[in-house]
Scaffold this motif. Sequence first.
Motif, PDB file in Angstrom:
ATOM      1  N   VAL A 138      -8.857  26.555  -6.498  1.00 46.10           N
ATOM      2  CA  VAL A 138      -9.443  26.410  -7.824  1.00 46.10           C
ATOM      3  C   VAL A 138      -9.109  27.648  -8.647  1.00 46.10           C
ATOM      4  CG1 VAL A 138     -11.555  26.003  -9.126  1.00 46.10           C
ATOM      5  CG2 VAL A 138     -11.316  25.068  -6.810  1.00 46.10           C
ATOM      6  N   ASP A 139      -8.543  27.437  -9.827  1.00 44.62           N
ATOM      7  CA  ASP A 139      -8.053  28.554 -10.620  1.00 44.62           C
ATOM      8  C   ASP A 139      -9.171  29.490 -11.088  1.00 44.62           C
ATOM      9  OD1 ASP A 139      -5.479  29.573 -11.833  1.00 44.62           O
ATOM     10  OD2 ASP A 139      -6.835  29.643 -13.549  1.00 44.62           O
ATOM     11  N   LYS A 140      -8.788  30.743 -11.191  1.00 43.57           N
ATOM     12  CA  LYS A 140      -9.668  31.813 -11.658  1.00 43.57           C
ATOM     13  C   LYS A 140     -10.353  31.497 -12.990  1.00 43.57           C
ATOM     14  CE  LYS A 140      -9.260  36.733 -12.847  1.00 43.57           C
ATOM     15  NZ  LYS A 140      -9.622  36.587 -14.272  1.00 43.57           N
ATOM     16  N   LEU A 191      -2.625  23.523  -3.017  1.00 41.16           N
ATOM     17  CA  LEU A 191      -2.305  23.234  -4.418  1.00 41.16           C
ATOM     18  C   LEU A 191      -2.939  24.336  -5.265  1.00 41.16           C
ATOM     19  CD1 LEU A 191      -0.828  21.083  -6.069  1.00 41.16           C
ATOM     20  CD2 LEU A 191      -3.017  19.919  -6.360  1.00 41.16           C
ATOM     21  N   ASP A 192      -2.062  25.165  -5.867  1.00 40.19           N
ATOM     22  CA  ASP A 192      -2.489  26.395  -6.538  1.00 40.19           C
ATOM     23  C   ASP A 192      -2.869  26.130  -7.994  1.00 40.19           C
ATOM     24  OD1 ASP A 192      -2.963  29.085  -6.808  1.00 40.19           O
ATOM     25  OD2 ASP A 192      -0.891  29.711  -6.476  1.00 40.19           O
ATOM     26  N   ASP A 193      -3.700  27.001  -8.536  1.00 43.27           N
ATOM     27  CA  ASP A 193      -4.086  26.927  -9.959  1.00 43.27           C
ATOM     28  C   ASP A 193      -4.638  25.556 -10.320  1.00 43.27           C
ATOM     29  OD1 ASP A 193      -3.087  29.469  -9.987  1.00 43.27           O
ATOM     30  OD2 ASP A 193      -1.313  29.016 -11.184  1.00 43.27           O
ATOM     31  N   PHE A 194      -5.358  24.969  -9.390  1.00 43.32           N
ATOM     32  CA  PHE A 194      -5.865  23.612  -9.618  1.00 43.32           C
ATOM     33  C   PHE A 194      -6.767  23.572 -10.861  1.00 43.32           C
ATOM     34  CE2 PHE A 194      -8.932  20.151  -9.047  1.00 43.32           C
ATOM     35  CZ  PHE A 194      -8.032  19.091  -8.968  1.00 43.32           C
ATOM     36  N   VAL A 244     -11.398  29.360  -3.660  1.00 43.01           N
ATOM     37  CA  VAL A 244     -11.573  29.748  -5.064  1.00 43.01           C
ATOM     38  C   VAL A 244     -10.984  31.137  -5.263  1.00 43.01           C
ATOM     39  CG1 VAL A 244     -13.549  28.307  -5.595  1.00 43.01           C
ATOM     40  CG2 VAL A 244     -13.906  30.531  -4.541  1.00 43.01           C
ATOM     41  N   GLU A 245     -10.264  31.306  -6.366  1.00 44.11           N
ATOM     42  CA  GLU A 245      -9.612  32.593  -6.598  1.00 44.11           C
ATOM     43  C   GLU A 245     -10.246  33.314  -7.776  1.00 44.11           C
ATOM     44  OE1 GLU A 245      -5.455  31.662  -7.379  1.00 44.11           O
ATOM     45  OE2 GLU A 245      -5.886  31.228  -9.472  1.00 44.11           O
ATOM     46  N   GLY A 246     -10.122  34.637  -7.762  1.00 42.53           N
ATOM     47  CA  GLY A 246     -10.625  35.422  -8.889  1.00 42.53           C
ATOM     48  C   GLY A 246     -12.115  35.706  -8.831  1.00 42.53           C
TER      49      GLY A 246
END
Length: 273
Positions: free
Chosen positions: A199-201, A176-179, A233-235
């Motif tokens: 988890v979104d940036k 699930l993207d951009d959570f 976690v992204e970003g």
Amino acid sequence: AKASGRNTHLIFSPAMIETSRRKLNIANNINDGIKENEFSLRYQPKVNSLSEVVGYEALARWDNKKLGNVSPAEFIPVAEQSGKISAITYWLVHQVIQDMQQILDINRKIKVSLNLSAHDLKDTSLVTLVGKLLEKHNINPMNLQFEITESAYLENFELANQFISRIKEMGCSIALDDFGTGYSSLSYLTKIDIDTLKVDKQFIDNICVSERNAIITNIIVDMANALNLEVCVEGVETLEQSDLLAGFGCHTLQGYYFGKPEPLNSVLTALQK
Ligand code: C2E
Ligand code: CA
Ligand code: CA
Ligand code: CA
């Protein structure tokens, strides 16, 4: 009653006209762009807590003769609005699964993910195609993950659920993207069958300067772990962020600190080391 008069007509500023002309231009050039091989992929690494590469996210790029380099942040929304996203997704699925064969030849454990749009989740023949391509390239479905944003999911909850269960039956996984960025509530987490929370940036950006962001991120990670979901976690851009997130118990980290999106050849070279 007549007060609004002529002003009730829509007035387009030159900037608005230019924007819609560009969107139209983008929409009208997508199909040819695919045929002419103007689209390409970059792969961004995901690492585990030991900084070992465990996966890659495929990200689309488009270099058009007239339009130049168009960022996916620009062409994906236009493709979605103009009904062209399917063409991109079909190209994407073919390309990613073909590339995966070379990646997995070097490291069998790598998981590759690709992004889907809301419209793709209504397309059952896409699932069939993925199954055929995996078989053709002799790839274990476990190595393929689909990233789906909260908003795409919520656009058609019923169909999205069906799509996801078929993908999962096949053996692929779902992130699930951009959570945390949408207007969604947490309750739907009990109703959907996902494997990973990304988890979104936006949260990550401020974890080292805002205690609130750090606390919220920590709680999302704890929640995901308690639900037996993987967290990515992204970003992640700095060592400080990376250390803090590892302390929170994140399984998987992604961001410029570990690597930018790179063409397949660079990925293959890096994996061979
Ligand atoms: P996304 O799925 O959230 O992808 C992450 C975006 O953040 C990527 O931008 C990536 O290059 C960028 N990024 C990753 N790490 C960092 C970092 O540490 N710092 C900063 N500043 N940025 C980072 P990109 O490649 O421009 O993609 C933008 C969005 O376009 C993606 O967001 C995704 O929603 C969409 N997209 C890209 N490729 C595809 C595709 O093939 N299909 C679909 N449906 N959407 C795509
Ligand atoms: Ca993504
Ligand atoms: Ca994302
Ligand atoms: Ca994002």
